[in-house]
Design a protein around this motif. Structure first.
Motif: not given
Length: 136
Positions: A29, A31, A38-39
């Motif tokens: 992920s 960020y 957001q992700e």
């Protein structure tokens, strides 16, 4: 900045603090809320992209408008509403010399004649796809 970050170095945080990369479940992920993301999650060929609240309604393309409205999520670049996710995804493919499938054919978008014949005003007519289709 094109810097490679080995998986063994995760979690990673950019010196500015604006980007983080972490292992998550079976994937990775990223960020970057200050950049509107957001992700961004990737695992085994599966992507999930979530934009920040301040980006809602400011996106387009495969990610849609991110405005919460779901009835028009499959809108093509030309504004046509498709019925399937596959047709929708194909509509956003950019034809180029580098786009090839495993048989090394060049991928391009083109209108195709449909197999179905129609009778209009007593005459046999040919049917063509409304939207270009991805073809070799």
């Amino acid at each position: 900045n094109e810097m490679e970050v080995p998986i063994s170095s995760l979690p990673y945080q950019h010196p500015s603090g604006s980007i983080q990369i972490r292992k998550k479940a079976d994937g990775l992920s990223l960020y970057a809320p200050s950049h509107g993301l957001q992700e961004v999650y990737f695992a085994k060929g599966h992507w999930k992209i979530q934009v920040t609240d301040w980006m809602k309604g400011q996106t387009c393309g495969l990610c849609g408008k991110a405005d919460g409205e779901i009835r028009q999520e499959f809108t093509t670049p030309s504004g046509y509403l498709t019925k399937s996710s596959v047709s929708f995804a194909h509509s956003w493919v950019l034809p180029a010399e580098s786009c090839r499938d495993t048989s090394q054919c060049r991928m391009k978008l083109e209108s195709v004649k449909l197999e179905k014949q129609a009778i209009l005003n007593g005459q046999e007519s040919k049917c063509y796809s409304v939207e270009p289709v991805l073809r070799c």
